[in-house]
Design an enzyme around this catalytic site. Structure first.
Site, PDB file in Angstrom:
ATOM      1  CE  LYS A 152       5.450  -3.192   6.260  1.00 56.79           C
ATOM      2  NZ  LYS A 152       4.220  -3.544   5.564  1.00 56.79           N
TER       3      LYS A 152
ATOM      4  CE  LYS B   2      -2.851   0.689   6.333  1.00 59.68           C
ATOM      5  NZ  LYS B   2      -3.498  -0.198   5.391  1.00 59.68           N
TER       6      LYS B   2
ATOM      7  CE  LYS C 295       5.454   3.896   5.391  1.00 57.51           C
ATOM      8  NZ  LYS C 295       5.404   2.956   4.352  1.00 57.51           N
TER       9      LYS C 295
HETATM   10  P1  TYM Z   1      -0.456   0.046   2.197  1.00 58.68           P
HETATM   11  O1  TYM Z   1      -1.619  -0.768   2.608  1.00 58.68           O
HETATM   12  O2  TYM Z   1       0.662   0.229   3.160  1.00 58.68           O
HETATM   13  O3  TYM Z   1      -0.920   1.501   1.757  1.00 58.68           O
HETATM   14  C1  TYM Z   1      -1.963   1.722   0.804  1.00 58.68           C
HETATM   15  C2  TYM Z   1      -1.621   2.930  -0.053  1.00 58.68           C
HETATM   16  O4  TYM Z   1      -1.415   4.090   0.780  1.00 58.68           O
HETATM   17  C3  TYM Z   1      -0.154   4.690   0.479  1.00 58.68           C
HETATM   18  N1  TYM Z   1       0.406   5.254   1.729  1.00 58.68           N
HETATM   19  C4  TYM Z   1       0.841   6.520   1.848  1.00 58.68           C
HETATM   20  N2  TYM Z   1       0.903   7.549   0.987  1.00 58.68           N
HETATM   21  C5  TYM Z   1       1.400   8.735   1.438  1.00 58.68           C
HETATM   22  N3  TYM Z   1       1.836   8.924   2.733  1.00 58.68           N
HETATM   23  C6  TYM Z   1       1.792   7.918   3.631  1.00 58.68           C
HETATM   24  N4  TYM Z   1       2.211   8.124   4.881  1.00 58.68           N
HETATM   25  C7  TYM Z   1       1.288   6.640   3.206  1.00 58.68           C
HETATM   26  N5  TYM Z   1       1.108   5.436   3.837  1.00 58.68           N
HETATM   27  C8  TYM Z   1       0.575   4.612   2.910  1.00 58.68           C
HETATM   28  C9  TYM Z   1       0.706   3.547  -0.052  1.00 58.68           C
HETATM   29  O5  TYM Z   1       1.751   4.030  -0.846  1.00 58.68           O
HETATM   30  C10 TYM Z   1      -0.300   2.733  -0.826  1.00 58.68           C
HETATM   31  O6  TYM Z   1      -0.463   3.260  -2.134  1.00 58.68           O
HETATM   32  N6  TYM Z   1       2.064  -3.150  -0.705  1.00 58.68           N
HETATM   33  C11 TYM Z   1       0.940  -2.220  -0.679  1.00 58.68           C
HETATM   34  C12 TYM Z   1      -0.371  -2.872  -1.054  1.00 58.68           C
HETATM   35  C13 TYM Z   1      -0.360  -3.536  -2.374  1.00 58.68           C
HETATM   36  C14 TYM Z   1      -0.348  -2.926  -3.655  1.00 58.68           C
HETATM   37  C15 TYM Z   1      -0.361  -3.977  -4.590  1.00 58.68           C
HETATM   38  C16 TYM Z   1      -0.347  -1.600  -4.095  1.00 58.68           C
HETATM   39  C17 TYM Z   1      -0.360  -4.890  -2.569  1.00 58.68           C
HETATM   40  N7  TYM Z   1      -0.378  -5.157  -3.893  1.00 58.68           N
HETATM   41  C18 TYM Z   1      -0.367  -3.740  -5.987  1.00 58.68           C
HETATM   42  C19 TYM Z   1      -0.323  -1.355  -5.471  1.00 58.68           C
HETATM   43  C20 TYM Z   1      -0.327  -2.411  -6.372  1.00 58.68           C
HETATM   44  C21 TYM Z   1       0.799  -1.694   0.741  1.00 58.68           C
HETATM   45  O7  TYM Z   1       1.151  -2.335   1.701  1.00 58.68           O
HETATM   46  O8  TYM Z   1       0.141  -0.490   0.813  1.00 58.68           O
END
Ligand code: TYM
Length: 336
Positions: free
Chosen positions: A112, A202, A199
């Site tokens: 990032k 967004k 991957k």
């Molecule tokens: P975020 O908002 O990017 O994504 C949310 C969830 O979706 C999953 N994900 C995917 N899984 C499979 N293929 C993909 N292409 C894909 N893109 C996203 C992510 O693995 C995630 O589970 N840092 C985290 C948010 C967060 C969090 C936490 C998660 C903040 N605190 C505590 C778990 C526990 C994030 O940015 O996810």
């Protein structure tokens, strides 16, 4: 058992989020004897440049999307991080335990921040410590996430372990070590429709790279029709998909949506080209997403109802967080 997971309220919910994480969140409501806490990681969202008015409306929209996917706010606790100050407080307490070297290894920060490392925010660097606080605060035992969050969860375990070692006695640890729950099938990492090596995300500037949960049938059909593929027909054996990342991704999505194994999908489509496979994939996608999208459109306009859900969720979450936060202060010798 206690389940905790979060999602950043930036932009739309896409198919990667749904198959990688949210579907498991919904399922765990039935499977787990214990609380499920799901939150919108709005505090994480300020680690990159953002528009404040958009963040507020995206937070409500993401809440509507999660309810539309099947999060039942009577059974699960749904809230936004910013309404539970204990997350930010515990992050500060954990900053004393997390090591620079550990954070330097986080691949997400490298991705990032890109070439502009010096210009990245401090929040982007310490982001994984807040994520550790998110789960440790509730003594989470299980954290359903996609594969890309595995490293952050390992860090959360390292922080918990070091904190317990340094500040707690062996028989009364302050934190539980959380276990990531990652889908076993191809759903753990759904790839971009335009590039099988990136991957689905967004932040990809091309909307054609992802299926959004709000895309209508025409849009889904168009995106799948234009998805990058190769000219070869589908093979009979799963191992023959190796080296064909786009084909692997599309077959994996199909399998994950229907609940079939990749092998079963190949047995059915063996020898057929993408001209035949793509319309079949679009059909299952439309069938799965239509009810979610209909519910989302019905819910999103009622901002008062959505705020009420998040306020109630935050009250419940704050109550569950209080004992662990107090124990962390006490363990560190801080008086409050
Ligand atoms: P975020 O908002 O990017 O994504 C949310 C969830 O979706 C999953 N994900 C995917 N899984 C499979 N293929 C993909 N292409 C894909 N893109 C996203 C992510 O693995 C995630 O589970 N840092 C985290 C948010 C967060 C969090 C936490 C998660 C903040 N605190 C505590 C778990 C526990 C994030 O940015 O996810």
């Amino acid at each position: 058992m206690r389940v905790v997971s979060g999602i950043q309220p930036t932009g739309n919910l896409h198919l990667g989020n749904y198959l990688g994480a949210i579907r498991n969140w919904v399922q765990m409501q039935d499977d787990v004897a214990g609380d499920c806490l799901y939150f919108l990681a709005d505090l994480h969202a300020i680690s990159l440049p953002h528009n404040p008015a958009e963040l507020a409306s995206n937070t409500r929209e993401m809440a509507a999307a999660l309810v539309a996917c099947g999060i039942d706010t009577d059974r699960s606790i749904l809230f936004n991080q910013a309404r539970v100050p204990a997350h930010a407080e515990l992050q500060w307490l954990l900053n004393g335990t997390a090591r620079m070297g550990w954070l330097n290894r986080m691949t997400q920060f490298k991705d990032k921040s890109g070439k502009n490392r010096e210009g990245a925010s401090i929040a982007l660097f310490t982001y994984p410590v807040l994520q550790a606080a998110d789960v440790l605060l509730y003594q989470a035992t299980h954290v359903p996430v996609g594969d890309d969050q595995k490293q952050h969860l390992e860090l959360a375990r390292d922080i918990a372990q070091k904190f317990n070692n340094d500040f707690a006695s062996e028989d009364a640890p302050v934190f539980t070590l959380p276990e990531p729950i990652i889908p076993k099938s191809g759903a753990a990492r759904i790839m971009s429709l335009r590039d099988g090596s990136a991957k689905m995300s967004k932040s990809d500037p091309s909307d054609m790279s992802r299926i959004n949960l709000t895309d209508d049938a025409d849009m889904i059909l168009q995106k799948i029709r234009k998805a990058k593929t190769d000219p070869a027909p589908l093979p009979l054996l799963e191992k023959d998909l190796e080296g064909r990342p786009e084909a692997q991704n599309l077959v994996g999505i199909y399998a994950s949506l229907t609940g079939d194994s990749v092998q079963a999908v190949l047995t059915r489509f063996e020898g057929q080209g993408f001209g035949a496979f793509k319309p079949a994939l679009a059909e299952v996608l439309i069938e799965t997403l239509k009810p979610i999208s209909d519910r989302f459109h019905a819910l999103r306009a009622d901002t008062e109802a959505l705020d009420a859900i998040l306020i109630k969720g935050a009250e419940r979450a704050a109550t569950l967080a209080a004992p662990t936060l107090a124990a962390a202060y006490k363990a560190l010798g801080l008086q409050r």
